[in-house]
Design a protein around this motif. Sequence first.
Motif, PDB file in Angstrom:
ATOM      1  N   ALA A  38       5.049  -3.634  11.545  1.00 53.41           N
ATOM      2  CA  ALA A  38       3.644  -3.395  11.877  1.00 53.41           C
ATOM      3  C   ALA A  38       3.313  -1.917  12.116  1.00 53.41           C
ATOM      4  CB  ALA A  38       3.261  -4.221  13.100  1.00 53.41           C
ATOM      5  N   ASP A  91       7.941 -13.864  11.179  1.00 55.77           N
ATOM      6  CA  ASP A  91       7.158 -13.271  12.259  1.00 55.77           C
ATOM      7  C   ASP A  91       7.827 -12.058  12.891  1.00 55.77           C
ATOM      8  OD1 ASP A  91       5.417 -15.250  11.721  1.00 55.77           O
ATOM      9  OD2 ASP A  91       6.047 -16.566  13.357  1.00 55.77           O
ATOM     10  N   SER A  92       9.131 -12.178  13.165  1.00 54.62           N
ATOM     11  CA  SER A  92       9.768 -11.061  13.873  1.00 54.62           C
ATOM     12  C   SER A  92       9.879  -9.837  12.963  1.00 54.62           C
ATOM     13  CB  SER A  92      11.140 -11.472  14.423  1.00 54.62           C
ATOM     14  OG  SER A  92      11.932 -11.987  13.380  1.00 54.62           O
ATOM     15  N   ASN A 134       7.700  -9.084  10.656  1.00 50.86           N
ATOM     16  CA  ASN A 134       6.359  -8.507  10.576  1.00 50.86           C
ATOM     17  C   ASN A 134       6.041  -7.627  11.777  1.00 50.86           C
ATOM     18  OD1 ASN A 134       5.987  -9.723   8.130  1.00 50.86           O
ATOM     19  ND2 ASN A 134       5.060 -11.574   9.000  1.00 50.86           N
ATOM     20  N   VAL A 135       6.582  -8.006  12.926  1.00 51.68           N
ATOM     21  CA  VAL A 135       6.391  -7.157  14.107  1.00 51.68           C
ATOM     22  C   VAL A 135       7.070  -5.804  13.887  1.00 51.68           C
ATOM     23  CG1 VAL A 135       6.965  -6.908  16.554  1.00 51.68           C
ATOM     24  CG2 VAL A 135       6.151  -9.111  15.675  1.00 51.68           C
TER      25      VAL A 135
END
Lengths: 667, 422
Positions: A97, A90-91, A93-94
């Motif tokens: 982005a 998740d981190s 992917n941030v």
Amino acid sequence: MKPVFKLLAVVLFVALGIVALSSFLQDNGGGKKIRYSFPYREAGLTDRQAAAHLLSRFTYGATPGQVDEVVNMGLEKWFQQQLDGGLPDDSLNVLLADNDALTMSNATIAKTYPQPAQIRRMAIRDGVIDKDSVNKDTNKKEYRDQLAEYMKSKGFKPRNELYRQFINQKILRAANTNNQLNEVLTDFWFNHFNVSLTKNDCAEFIPAYERDVIRPNANGNFETLLLATAKSPAMLMYLDNFTSVGETTRQLNPKQQQRLQQEIAGALDDASRDAVLKKMQNAKKNQGLNENYAREVMELHTLGVDGGYTQQDVTQAARVLTGWTLYPFTDYGAGAAMRKVIEKIGEDKLTERGFVHEGDFLFTMNRHDIQEKTVLGKNFPANGGYEEGVTLLKMLAHHPSTAKFISRKLAVRFVNDNPSQALIDRMAKTFTDKKGDIKEVLITLAASPEFWNADALREKTKSPFELAISSVRSLDATVRQPQQLNNWITKMGQKMYYYQAPTGFPDRSQYWINTGSLLNRMNFGLALASQRIPGITFSLAGINHNREPESAEAALLVYGKILMPERNLDATIKRLTPLLNDPNLTKKVDEAAGKNAPPVEANSIVQGDDAMMTADGAKGKGPKGKPGKKNSDMTVAQMQNTYAVANNAMLSQVVGIIIGSPEYQRK
Amino acid sequence: MSTRRGFLKSGGLALFGIGIGGVPSFMKAAAASGKIISPYKKKKILVCIFQRGAMDGLMAVTPFTDEYLRAARPTIFMDAANNGKGTPLIDLDGKFGLHPAMKSFEPLFRENRLGIVHGIGSPNNTRSHFDAQDYMESGTPFSKGTSSGWLNRAVGLMGHDATPFRAVSLTSSMPRSFYGDNPAIAISNLQDFGIQMRGSNANTTNMVAKSFEDLYDQTSNNLLKETGKESFDAVKMLQKTDTKNYRPENNAVYPASALGNALKQIAQLIKMDVGLEVAFAESGGWDTHFNQGTDQGIFARNVTDLSNAITAFWTDMGAYQDDITVMTMTEFGRTVKQNGTGGTDHGRASCNFILGNDVNGGKVHGLVKPLSIENLEDKRDLAVTTDFRSVFSEVADRHLRINNDGLLFPDWKGDKLGVMKG
């Protein structure tokens, strides 16, 4: 047997099986069984030493505390988890982005980031810029503005922006992903199936190549990977197969043949008939067989140079692969005409004629050599079409030479530069038995004593990329400007994605370690540790749980252990201790005081970027040669701050030297 | 010029005494044995300049009597006669004219030091920059998988003792020509060669450098140990000259361009006697599809830079000239006909320049047939009549004494053209 008994028997059998199996299998928690164990104790290694070795080879470097995590989890379980991949990111992917190009299809990329020359041609065609204004001295600015305006109106973006995003994602992934092994293997296979940004014609396809072809298959099956590369626009362009046309296809399809005959028959005189014939011949002359891909797929991708093929096999394989090309993407250039033809005839009809269109890949029957061929003793009967290429590649993927060649290359990457034949043979057997399952081959590798032997430990040299990424990982650094790290990686001798030859970067210590690059490695360590690389920040106190070492010597020991877990640090510490007793230290304190450093946090060793910026700034900007303020003028708080600054400078020096030290170059 | 041995005994060691770690280790050994050691033995030096983008050889050295060329290039053809349309070509031999912007080459040509080969190119007819450069640099025009570059193989074949500066490319990344097993350096700025600690005083920097030197000296890994030693030796070598404030000799003025800077730094390395044998530099901007100009314009600017940089280098080298050969190369030439945008497109043969005292200069070598359509390759391009390997191997043979063509250029056998003095 009656159904009831049948069911009972099955249940009983399964139950017995579970009992029997679980007695010698570990449960990895995900319900999966691990059937192997690593023989590191036999090699005299402790759990922590083994975990450190495992992390140094199958990740881009251990983060602080990760050795303990792996020990607690169990080495085999950690390894299996990495092989399986798919851990949430998740981190990461941030962080990714913001980079809109990373998710674009090849077609969108081609439309959004045309080559500069294409843009120029289109701008001239559209009458936006005058062809005579190009390259003229007088109105350079006006020309550039016009071009920029044109790009804006068309929604075009500069090529370099695409490359920048692509290189940034490589660095961000390597530094941050939880799926470390997948990223390491992505690098390995990309290099194995190398393509290069230096070749303009394939450059635009390379981001999607890594994303769609390499990364999803990196821990998968070799055959799938090979086929995916063979059909990718990047590889088709890089090794020129897109242009390869069979000799016998000149006969064309019956319709074209008929038209030609009619044209010749209808010619009024010899001259015009000759003209028609000449036209046809000329059209053919510009095309022909291109052996580049066929040669390299055997020499570099599968069999290896001594894998037992001949020039004859290369030519025949090239003929098999004629017609393997790209589906035209754009409405401009050569693709446009082809696209019109495809649309006119209709895909259904083309499929009937043996054409294959899969995503970006196109097999065009009209370029394919339909005659019989023989490669490596295998006969390919006439009219094999697209499928014969698939058969050929599958045959290459599972060839015994390939099993050896790939096993050796993996062993060189993960064990040492000269792996033993016994290890290679064992891996090759797994490769063959498990039909090219990459995970299984890696399990054989890691479960072999050779992986844990003394001649494997610390025997590999980090590539510049690995050095840079392992440094930011061991410092738990935040990378806000990956480009800055990339500049250093280039300077240290590895221009990512720009290796020109299809061989990929050589995987050999001698290639990375030379006089040109070694000093840059040391300078990289110093620059990183003193936070002089913009956009790379970290807290030295943070990675030591905000505990302040009691003395300079203690700091050396503490940070040495954090940065190089489970290594013998005696030599390093012995060599660096004199530095801590630097007679200049007092002088530095005075200097810092003289420049009246603004207060920094009293938590002296804290190394937030603010503190370092201040220290650096004070040193850099202060008036030179001006006598410093006397110590007596300073308040106690100022004194403390001053010492903090000096301490920080000293500590970052030590960390810089550790990163530039010979021990840290090894993995 | 003083002998290297004299230098060694008199001032050499003293000069090395300053700086981070004293005397390079191989010099200590040499001083003890009293022998001349390898880096100080007089060596031949080959400087190669790759003109990336494909130079229009027909504009650099124009067969100006060729009426086909005049017709094919209505707005970019230049004449040797003064016809009132700009500066005329420099008539070299009644057939070929040197572009007027390369006037600094004329004296070198007249002194028979500068030779030109026309119609040079690759037997592989690719017109892709990437592929053609790749083939020319690997030296194997039909094999992409060759892992080494021809200059790297040349270094190996000379077989001299290793010094850190045996093969140096003044580029930011390693050129294809230098790929391979023999040690080679790519460095864009000599001043980067040292331990750098911005914002620290010299004492601290020296101390840090000493720590590194000690650590590398103590490591159990031989490669790191030896390379570390070599690196610090190299730093010491460079420290004896002030690279930042270098003053060229003989009033040589290098153009303030990438190529000018590269050649200036090569000159410094040569004068430092650090054992340089093969140097590499690049020149860009040759892909002139649009408005290449004539006596003025983009092509003229490019050849001005090329010729002035090379001439400045040659002038600066003074007493070293006997040891040096400079050779240019470009991946292919350009179309005989000018295109619709005042430029030229990708073609086949081009020309190259070779400068040195053992060059058979003052001549345009090779074969350029009349540019009528039947003499052109694929009916459009100046035909390749000289394989680049024929010229490269002759230069390597005569200047560097490498006569193993089978290893330098595998798959090639052919005649030498006579570009070097026999």
